[in-house]
Design an enzyme around this catalytic site. Sequence first.
Site, PDB file in Angstrom:
ATOM      1  N   GLY A 230       0.716  -1.205  -0.039  1.00 32.45           N
ATOM      2  CA  GLY A 230      -0.174   0.065   0.000  1.00 32.45           C
ATOM      3  C   GLY A 230       0.941   1.130   0.045  1.00 32.45           C
ATOM      4  O   GLY A 230       1.465   1.788  -0.986  1.00 32.45           O
ATOM      5  N   GLU A 231       0.909   1.938   0.928  1.00 32.06           N
ATOM      6  CA  GLU A 231       1.790   2.970   1.537  1.00 32.06           C
ATOM      7  C   GLU A 231       1.334   4.223   0.228  1.00 32.06           C
ATOM      8  O   GLU A 231       2.200   4.670  -0.289  1.00 32.06           O
ATOM      9  CB  GLU A 231       3.220   2.957   1.155  1.00 32.06           C
ATOM     10  CG  GLU A 231       3.522   2.009   2.212  1.00 32.06           C
ATOM     11  CD  GLU A 231       5.216   1.749   2.159  1.00 32.06           C
ATOM     12  OE1 GLU A 231       5.974   2.724   2.421  1.00 32.06           O
ATOM     13  OE2 GLU A 231       5.534   0.592   1.862  1.00 32.06           O
ATOM     14  N   HIS A 232      -0.173   4.583   0.124  1.00 30.93           N
ATOM     15  CA  HIS A 232      -0.484   5.571  -0.678  1.00 30.93           C
ATOM     16  C   HIS A 232      -1.617   6.015  -0.627  1.00 30.93           C
ATOM     17  O   HIS A 232      -2.549   5.308   0.143  1.00 30.93           O
ATOM     18  CB  HIS A 232      -0.376   4.942  -2.053  1.00 30.93           C
ATOM     19  CG  HIS A 232      -1.022   3.614  -2.537  1.00 30.93           C
ATOM     20  ND1 HIS A 232      -0.551   2.657  -2.725  1.00 30.93           N
ATOM     21  CD2 HIS A 232      -2.567   3.542  -2.814  1.00 30.93           C
ATOM     22  CE1 HIS A 232      -1.288   1.615  -3.020  1.00 30.93           C
ATOM     23  NE2 HIS A 232      -2.775   2.347  -3.194  1.00 30.93           N
ATOM     24  N   ALA A 233      -2.375   7.011  -1.171  1.00 31.47           N
ATOM     25  CA  ALA A 233      -3.720   7.383  -1.022  1.00 31.47           C
ATOM     26  C   ALA A 233      -4.083   7.327  -2.560  1.00 31.47           C
ATOM     27  O   ALA A 233      -3.447   7.188  -3.553  1.00 31.47           O
ATOM     28  CB  ALA A 233      -3.856   8.598  -0.258  1.00 31.47           C
TER      29      ALA A 233
END
Length: 328
Positions: A230-233
């Site tokens: 992930g590590e995102h928007a």
Amino acid sequence: MTLERTSGGWFRHPAAIVESSQIGERTRVWAFAHVLPGARVGADCNICDHVFVENEVIVGDRVTVKCGVQLWDGVTIEDDVFIGPNATFTNDIFPRSRIQQKRPTPTVLRRGASIGANATVVCGVTIGANAMVGSGAVVTHNVPANAIVVGNPAFIHGYVAVEKGVQAPETALPVEPFQTLAVGGVTMYRLPEFADLRGGLVVGEIGKQLPFEPKRFFVVHAVPTRQARGEHAHRNIHQFIVCLHGECSVVIDDGFARQEIRLSELCVGVHVPPMVWAVQYKFSPDALVLVLASGIYDAAEYVRDYDEFIALATDSRVRGMENTDSAR
């Protein structure tokens, strides 16, 4: 012995050697520290005893460097970073005596990061904003923003809360059909579950447990247990996350609050709206995670830089407050 105020507005202990003219106001350089001519040190810093700062080093404002630290060429330190005593940095990934690389391998410590005592940071990595490196850890890979890493080699142990010095709280799984969290409108759903002699069944319907019509799905599996994903928007896309088997943790962050959810039951799903930073980690070896998305894949939909995300989230909140005030 007291510090001497210099003509540049910073302070120097008589036993310190400061050859650089690029020292910010109110910075204090203590006994037996040595700062070489090319180094740049910002304002309001505290450079403690026996610290060595080489030429190609950039230190931001309000940085604390405790005793016994050496900052070698190629190290860049942003504002508000803390470096604990005897933390070690490197700048050559394959060092040999009397053989120098053409350029030092860079290391970057983003704003607000903390490095614990006796930690080792191998060159070529970036420590993310507000990350926390535990004492004695050996960092060999990039550390995500807000992550807490420990061990040798360092692995992600948790995430810090928005309030510094506190680990992000873990949210209890919902008992009611749904529970809206205090982070960006994220909602946890308890999916209807039925069981009889033929086995079990978990269901979800669009408009009830699933608040959008999915256009895409993907399944995450066989993840090394200490790796983060992930590590995102997303700018506009909604996601719905269910751990079909095993366990994993989801960290959600809207720029102003941060929580952690441990998904360990098949009948619990998490709706992540747009503009919520999400990280999945602590996967069990048998974890199988289903993600439903409201749109097809579009690289432009992703916000992958945490600083950009914070800027967008802050701008959105300011505009929301302005709209509220104008409506009154």
